[in-house]
Write an enzyme that holds these catalytic residues in place. Sequence first.
Site, PDB file in Angstrom:
ATOM      1  N   LYS A   1       0.819  -1.199   0.000  1.00  0.00           N
ATOM      2  CA  LYS A   1       0.000   0.000   0.000  1.00  0.00           C
ATOM      3  C   LYS A   1       0.859   1.258   0.000  1.00  0.00           C
ATOM      4  O   LYS A   1       1.994   1.255   0.490  1.00  0.00           O
ATOM      5  CB  LYS A   1      -0.909   0.022   1.238  1.00  0.00           C
ATOM      6  CG  LYS A   1      -1.993  -1.041   1.256  1.00  0.00           C
ATOM      7  CD  LYS A   1      -2.840  -0.903   2.497  1.00  0.00           C
ATOM      8  CE  LYS A   1      -3.889  -1.999   2.595  1.00  0.00           C
ATOM      9  NZ  LYS A   1      -4.923  -1.888   1.567  1.00  0.00           N
TER      10      LYS A   1
ATOM     11  N   ARG B   1     -11.004 -10.641  -0.746  1.00  0.00           N
ATOM     12  CA  ARG B   1     -11.906 -11.489  -1.519  1.00  0.00           C
ATOM     13  C   ARG B   1     -11.416 -12.941  -1.580  1.00  0.00           C
ATOM     14  O   ARG B   1     -12.213 -13.854  -1.750  1.00  0.00           O
ATOM     15  CB  ARG B   1     -12.090 -10.900  -2.923  1.00  0.00           C
ATOM     16  CG  ARG B   1     -10.850 -10.885  -3.776  1.00  0.00           C
ATOM     17  CD  ARG B   1     -10.933  -9.866  -4.887  1.00  0.00           C
ATOM     18  NE  ARG B   1     -10.819  -8.501  -4.382  1.00  0.00           N
ATOM     19  CZ  ARG B   1     -10.829  -7.413  -5.169  1.00  0.00           C
ATOM     20  NH1 ARG B   1     -10.965  -7.552  -6.480  1.00  0.00           N
ATOM     21  NH2 ARG B   1     -10.716  -6.212  -4.644  1.00  0.00           N
TER      22      ARG B   1
END
Length: 475
Positions: free
Chosen positions: A255, A329
Amino acid sequence: MVNVIFRETVPEQLQIQFFTKEQAKAENYGKFFEGDYLQTCLIPTVGGTFRLLVGIGDGAADWMEVKNVYAKAVNVSRPYTDALTLPLLTTGQVADTLAGKERELIGAALEGVLLACYQPAKYKSEQDTSSAVREIVLCGVMSNEENGRILDEKKAFAEGIYFARDAVNSPSNLLRPMEYARRVKALFEGLPAQVEIYDRAALAELGMEALLTVGKGSSYEPCLTVIRYLPQKDGVITALVGKGVTVDTGGYCVKAANSMEGIKGDMAGSAGVIAAMYALVKTGGTKNTVAVIPMCENRISPDAMLPGDVISSYSGKTIEILNTDAEGRLILADAVSFAVRHEQAQRVLDIATLTGAAGMTFGKHMAPMLADGEEFYEEFVRAQEISGEHYVRLPFYKVHERMIESKWADVKNTGGETCGTITAGLFIRVFAEGRQWIHLDIAGIAESYDAENAPAFYSYGGTGAGASTMYALCC
């Protein structure tokens, strides 16, 4: 937990008073208080006490606004006293659609004040409890058995939200996946629900490769926590599946620096599920509900997953990994498959802080959702009307489904740079195997650090988003 007292009579002089714009004009307060929604005016009185005027505009339009005005009253008053007296809104102070629904009105008022009374756990050497609220007196409410039940229900709900907020606010070095699971088990101790924790060895035996793949980048082992509440011998089982990534660095797709501050809160979906389940079990809900919570860390190590890897999953479907920061996910894929195959759930709702696009698009007052199954969706709509939370249903078409098709595997974990919120949800839908399914992306509402642009009943940090609607759906 704050002590709440019901008082049937309403004293002439109230410490806190609510005004519509019309009522404020009639009282002739002038320009300094016109009764605008959430406008406040603090008036010092003799003896060091005060009166607080709180505006409700043209009248509270939904249960979210009712909760908001009560929370606003608590937030503004808290620095001045630890005991508050305030009235129940009257028929003329709410929209016609809410008029006459006293039970719901009492519940929304209680929810607003109890959530506003939350005190975040802090890790300072000296704790400041000077702004803690000790007592709430709600006037215009009879002290009877029915209202006592409403109070007990809302206290149980608030206890669940407090747990969720504490979990989201916990530094990741104090909330490793297995520690998180142990806290959940302790929370349900003595309640009529079964909590089972599957450790790394059990996950390997089950074949949960997607969850294990995300977790293998960390030296702290992943786990799966399952909470089973089955009050009916037979009946439909609804599964609540919450993302429990206790720290998310993004893996090798690391990130950006300005996104690192919030990586400890990437388990907010799971926290909302736990809060809803706790309230459901504590209040004796009648519907069969199972919570499936995958817990892990997403870090960087020599063993961590890489873009281009192809892995299997609990369902047997293969997944091409294109982005290691699309890890939520992956673990939800295994958890949803487990809910369907192992727990025999006919309906599945998953909730996660999944995509930054969700927050950028919908802000702090609403969140996007996807749904497959109109009957389940209609139940969800009724639940959000009760909770006051706002979710916006996103459409999807075959073109979106094709965006996650992979040339190397059954499916890929990202659909590219566009339609990110939709394709992320559709990836999870693949593993629901045709069951009625709802997906909530709470990336924008899971945490709040801007009091001016968030609901008043949120606190600094974790919010407990999603819990109220999931509880209303399953109770």
